[in-house]
Design a protein around this motif. Sequence first.
Motif, mmCIF file in Angstrom:
data_model
loop_
_atom_site.group_PDB
_atom_site.id
_atom_site.type_symbol
_atom_site.label_atom_id
_atom_site.label_comp_id
_atom_site.label_asym_id
_atom_site.label_seq_id
_atom_site.Cartn_x
_atom_site.Cartn_y
_atom_site.Cartn_z
ATOM 1 N N ALA A 33 0.828 -1.204 0.000
ATOM 2 C CA ALA A 33 0.000 0.000 0.000
ATOM 3 C C ALA A 33 0.862 1.254 0.000
ATOM 4 O O ALA A 33 2.039 1.230 0.355
ATOM 5 C CB ALA A 33 -0.919 0.017 1.222
ATOM 6 N N VAL A 34 0.223 2.349 -0.372
ATOM 7 C CA VAL A 34 0.785 3.673 -0.172
ATOM 8 C C VAL A 34 -0.034 4.345 0.925
ATOM 9 O O VAL A 34 -1.266 4.168 0.986
ATOM 10 C CB VAL A 34 0.773 4.498 -1.473
ATOM 11 N N GLY A 35 0.631 5.062 1.813
ATOM 12 C CA GLY A 35 -0.060 5.681 2.934
ATOM 13 C C GLY A 35 0.261 7.153 3.047
ATOM 14 O O GLY A 35 1.218 7.661 2.449
ATOM 15 N N PHE A 36 -0.571 7.841 3.851
ATOM 16 C CA PHE A 36 -0.348 9.263 4.107
ATOM 17 C C PHE A 36 -0.712 9.545 5.558
ATOM 18 O O PHE A 36 -1.807 9.190 6.020
ATOM 19 C CB PHE A 36 -1.195 10.135 3.190
ATOM 20 N N LYS A 37 0.214 10.172 6.274
ATOM 21 C CA LYS A 37 -0.017 10.536 7.668
ATOM 22 C C LYS A 37 -0.475 11.983 7.734
ATOM 23 O O LYS A 37 0.290 12.897 7.443
ATOM 24 C CB LYS A 37 1.261 10.343 8.490
ATOM 25 N N PHE A 38 -1.739 12.178 8.083
ATOM 26 C CA PHE A 38 -2.304 13.525 8.127
ATOM 27 C C PHE A 38 -1.775 14.307 9.328
ATOM 28 O O PHE A 38 -1.417 15.483 9.215
ATOM 29 C CB PHE A 38 -3.829 13.459 8.181
ATOM 30 N N ASN A 39 -1.765 13.655 10.493
ATOM 31 C CA ASN A 39 -1.271 14.277 11.723
ATOM 32 C C ASN A 39 -0.934 13.156 12.701
ATOM 33 O O ASN A 39 -0.898 11.985 12.321
ATOM 34 C CB ASN A 39 -2.312 15.251 12.314
ATOM 35 N N ASP A 40 -0.688 13.499 13.953
ATOM 36 C CA ASP A 40 -0.298 12.488 14.927
ATOM 37 C C ASP A 40 -1.398 11.462 15.176
ATOM 38 O O ASP A 40 -1.120 10.353 15.655
ATOM 39 C CB ASP A 40 0.083 13.152 16.256
ATOM 40 N N ALA A 41 -2.651 11.803 14.871
ATOM 41 C CA ALA A 41 -3.758 10.897 15.154
ATOM 42 C C ALA A 41 -4.214 10.099 13.938
ATOM 43 O O ALA A 41 -4.618 8.937 14.072
ATOM 44 C CB ALA A 41 -4.947 11.682 15.718
ATOM 45 N N ALA A 42 -4.185 10.682 12.746
ATOM 46 C CA ALA A 42 -4.862 10.092 11.583
ATOM 47 C C ALA A 42 -3.888 9.689 10.481
ATOM 48 O O ALA A 42 -3.021 10.486 10.082
ATOM 49 C CB ALA A 42 -5.890 11.077 11.027
ATOM 50 N N THR A 43 -4.063 8.465 9.992
ATOM 51 C CA THR A 43 -3.268 7.932 8.893
ATOM 52 C C THR A 43 -4.190 7.163 7.950
ATOM 53 O O THR A 43 -5.109 6.473 8.408
ATOM 54 C CB THR A 43 -2.166 6.985 9.408
ATOM 55 N N LEU A 44 -3.947 7.286 6.651
ATOM 56 C CA LEU A 44 -4.750 6.582 5.645
ATOM 57 C C LEU A 44 -3.838 5.710 4.800
ATOM 58 O O LEU A 44 -2.745 6.131 4.411
ATOM 59 C CB LEU A 44 -5.487 7.581 4.750
ATOM 60 N N GLU A 45 -4.283 4.478 4.513
ATOM 61 C CA GLU A 45 -3.569 3.578 3.609
ATOM 62 C C GLU A 45 -4.512 3.117 2.500
ATOM 63 O O GLU A 45 -5.663 2.770 2.757
ATOM 64 C CB GLU A 45 -3.013 2.362 4.345
ATOM 65 N N LEU A 46 -4.007 3.110 1.267
ATOM 66 C CA LEU A 46 -4.730 2.604 0.108
ATOM 67 C C LEU A 46 -3.867 1.517 -0.512
ATOM 68 O O LEU A 46 -2.738 1.788 -0.946
ATOM 69 C CB LEU A 46 -4.985 3.724 -0.904
ATOM 70 N N GLY A 47 -4.391 0.281 -0.559
ATOM 71 C CA GLY A 47 -3.518 -0.801 -0.977
ATOM 72 C C GLY A 47 -4.230 -1.966 -1.619
ATOM 73 O O GLY A 47 -5.455 -1.977 -1.793
ATOM 74 N N TYR A 48 -3.413 -2.963 -1.960
ATOM 75 C CA TYR A 48 -3.885 -4.200 -2.588
ATOM 76 C C TYR A 48 -3.536 -5.374 -1.686
ATOM 77 O O TYR A 48 -2.409 -5.486 -1.197
ATOM 78 C CB TYR A 48 -3.222 -4.391 -3.953
ATOM 79 N N LEU A 49 -4.520 -6.255 -1.479
ATOM 80 C CA LEU A 49 -4.341 -7.457 -0.670
ATOM 81 C C LEU A 49 -4.564 -8.685 -1.540
ATOM 82 O O LEU A 49 -5.594 -8.795 -2.211
ATOM 83 C CB LEU A 49 -5.328 -7.471 0.494
#
Length: 250
Positions: free
Chosen positions: A202-218
């Motif tokens: 996956a590729v991810g993005f950390k918005f701030n200390d609390a929130a992180t998003l990952e978009l990936g393939y399983l």
Amino acid sequence: MKTLRRMLQLCLLLAPALFSYRAQAQTDRIKDFNQNGWYMYFGDHKLTDKWGIHTEAQLRRHNIVSDPQQFLLRTGVNYNLTNTAMFTLGYGFIETHPYGDFPAAGKFPEHRIYEQLQVKGNIERVGLQHRYRLEQRWIGSAAADTYTYLNRARYMLKATLPLLGTTIDAKEPFLAVYDEIFIGFGNNIQRNIFDQNRAYAAVGFKFNDAATLELGYLNQILQKASGTVFEHNHTLQVSLFYNIDFTGSN
């Protein structure tokens, strides 16, 4: 030389039987290919320096979004053993719907207790997470109000790599990969001691200390209880991690 010759003769004698068995196993194996979408939320919320709670919800869809596959709710109590190790005791509820070319007779529930240890570390820029989990599962029948008890062990190794700098900081992207293997054990396991394997990127993005998003393939390989049907599930994963620190230490 005499011993080596005998070993070669033995291999030549056994080879036809081994190839015959392998061919038979391949003939008996049935592959079921599916395209799924998993849309997930995970949260580990710190209440004190040692204690916290885990919250989780997953909506799993067959054919990416159009048809139901599973609905999962999971919660737990976290205890921080050290700064890098956390133990969790929790409960999960899962509802599974019929899907694929070899569907269940109908939708059925599962109640699950689990014990989990997570250990974090790093090798230079690469962050590592080991997750060890034991599950006690009560799986309902689609046809009657009865349950089957099963045990399962899981191990996951996840690695993350920052794309900017040496650490993953706020407003920065990163890469993530993991592999997780599932092994069933106990009296009620049928032919699927190997339960499944999940490989993820996956590729991810950390918005701030609390929130992180990952978009990936399983890529999920799942062996059904019969031991002959293997699901090969290509799955889109969208994961939101939202961790709240109620101690205010961050």
